[in-house]
Design a protein around this motif. Structure first.
Motif: not given
Length: 313
Positions: A60-77
């Motif tokens: 899923k294409r997502q545009s991220l802006e300031r003060y955003t945290l992204v936590d990608i687990l090892y089974e995710q891409t």
């Protein structure tokens, strides 16, 4: 992309023996024309402080802006597609083996948090929490520069633990507020439903907001606010509309043959049945809402009914 390939591509700081890497993301590296590598099989935490970052997370294409945290687990891409020139973001990457060691040591995360990031890895961070998050990340960075410290591995785990604790605490408090809001909304809806039910049951006797509020064990102000928020109408409007319906119903009563009975109930009788203090009070109330007196309303209704009946003959 495995851990070593990831390190080479993004040129981040490295603690090879630990299986953990940390660094500041450079827009030029992300915007390279070459094929974008997919981050998978790694636990990656990205924190954007400023600028914009275009990503593909779980397809899923997502545009991220300031003060955003992204936590990608090892089974995710996750794929970093493009970055604005003013991007200021840090990336913490850990192998599954390193995370397993942290978990065995008592990682400070909750099952709710894990379920949340599995469903949606992107978390918006409020401004007052962005500073502490950045401070915790920079403390991790400082560990990498202290290569001569004999306890660097222990300090690194400790600093990562602190950062994860901050993230988990932030999410947990946010979820508590969200749960409170959901509970609050559910209670409001229940109160609103009970009010409408009571209105149907007591409208013949009770016309005041205070009665319904007292019966529902809330203040009149709170009942007014809830009913207005959920229906768009005031409590007074609900009561008055219910009264108008009851008056109209009695003015339009039919006789035993099904014909409109013009003299079935007098306005005085209707006023008494609906607990108005006197006939004049009901008349003023009805005229204010319908534009005509109860008697004129009944006559017009009776005339319309006669015309309709004669037209069917």
């Amino acid at each position: 992309m495995d851990f070593q390939d990831f390190i080479k591509h993004y040129e981040v700081l490295l603690c090879e023996s630990e299986g953990v890497a940390f660094g500041k993301l450079e827009p030029d590296l992300i915007n390279r024309e070459e094929r974008k590598p997919v981050i998978t099989g790694l636990h990656a935490i990205l924190f954007i402080i400023d600028g914009e970052l275009e990503t593909d997370i779980q397809g899923k294409r997502q545009s991220l802006e300031r003060y955003t945290l992204v936590d990608i687990l090892y089974e995710q891409t996750c794929t970093l597609l493009a970055a604005s020139d003013n991007l200021h973001a840090y990336l913490l990457v850990m192998t599954k083996e390193y995370m397993d060691r942290l978990i065995r040591g008592g990682i400070p995360t909750t099952i709710d948090y894990i379920l949340k990031v599995r469903n949606s890895p992107v978390i918006s961070v409020e401004l007052n929490h962005a500073g502490p998050f950045l401070e915790a990340l920079l403390n991790i960075k400082h560990v990498f520069t202290d290569k001569d410290n004999l306890f660097v591995s222990t300090i690194l785990r400790y600093q990562i633990w602190i950062f994860l604790a901050r993230v988990s605490d932030y999410f947990s408090k946010g979820k508590q507020e969200e749960d409170k809001e959901l509970l609050y909304t559910a209670r409001q809806r229940e109160l609103y439903l009970r009010f409408t039910q009571m209105l149907s049951a007591y409208i013949l006797q009770e016309h005041s907001v205070e009665f319904y509020a007292s019966a529902l064990c809330v203040t009149p102000q709170y009942l007014r606010r809830v009913v207005k928020n959920l229906s768009g109408k005031t409590v007074h409007a609900w009561i008055n509309e219910a009264l108008i319906r009851e008056i109209e119903k009695r003015l339009a009563e039919t006789d035993t043959t099904g014909q409109l009975a013009e003299t079935d109930m007098t306005v005085q009788q209707i006023a008494e049945e609906l607990s108005f203090s006197e006939q004049a009070t009901l008349t003023r109330f009805f005229k204010r809402y319908k534009g005509v007196s109860p008697l004129k309303y009944r006559k017009e209704l009776f005339s319309d009914r006669l015309l309709a009946q004669s037209g069917r003959r």
